[in-house]
Enzyme design. Sequence first.
Site, short mmCIF file in Angstrom:
data_model
loop_
_atom_site.label_atom_id
_atom_site.label_comp_id
_atom_site.label_asym_id
_atom_site.label_seq_id
_atom_site.Cartn_x
_atom_site.Cartn_y
_atom_site.Cartn_z
N GLY A 4 -12.13 29.87 -13.87
CA GLY A 4 -11.00 30.53 -13.25
C GLY A 4 -11.02 30.34 -11.75
O GLY A 4 -12.07 30.11 -11.15
N GLN B 221 -9.21 32.64 -3.18
CA GLN B 221 -10.42 31.83 -3.06
C GLN B 221 -10.17 30.50 -2.35
O GLN B 221 -11.11 29.85 -1.89
CB GLN B 221 -11.01 31.54 -4.45
N CYS C 262 -19.40 33.34 -9.90
CA CYS C 262 -18.13 33.22 -9.19
C CYS C 262 -18.20 31.99 -8.29
O CYS C 262 -19.22 31.77 -7.62
CB CYS C 262 -17.91 34.48 -8.35
N LEU C 263 -17.14 31.20 -8.25
CA LEU C 263 -17.13 30.00 -7.41
C LEU C 263 -17.28 30.36 -5.93
O LEU C 263 -17.71 29.53 -5.13
CB LEU C 263 -15.84 29.20 -7.62
N HIS D 146 -11.99 39.53 -14.07
CA HIS D 146 -12.66 38.94 -12.90
C HIS D 146 -11.61 38.39 -11.91
O HIS D 146 -11.69 38.65 -10.71
CB HIS D 146 -13.60 37.82 -13.37
ZN ZN Z 1 -14.67 34.69 -8.84
#
Ligand code: ZN
Length: 156
Positions: free
Chosen positions: A46, A51, A89-90, A131
Amino acid sequence: MMKILTGEKDPILHRKAEKIKDPSAAELRKLISEMIETMHAAEGVGLAAPQIGRSIRLFVIEVGGKVSVFLNPIIVEMSDETILYEEGCLSLPGEFFHIQRSERITLDFQDLHGDKKTVTAEGFLAIVLQHEMDHLEGTLIIDRFRNQSVKKAYAL
Ligand code: ZN
């Protein structure tokens, strides 16, 4: 590939993202296809717009080989039953946290044509959606993990 913001100190990652006024804007289509490419390249499941530095209510996911796009999503129902899962998480490379979330949720959102859609998800898909929703509220898993720990500490 777009640059993914990392680090828990980045202010954009902690900002509440803004509603998208025109879901069918041409500019958004380009952004979304770049976000999907970036998610693939980073091997994530995702990616939320904040982000990549855009504070708008949009995320893309890929679960079970299926890519889905969510604009202006709102959680309309969440189960009391919870599920515990170790999330990454990225934006927090190499960090993993056990997070407790609702096992089942229902989400209202808009598609690329601005049409209203509803999805009910459970298990892993429900986790991924929650998330990504957190990203739109400016919450990272590290914040949620700390909150959980505080709650636990006070539960006498
Ligand atoms: Zn994330």
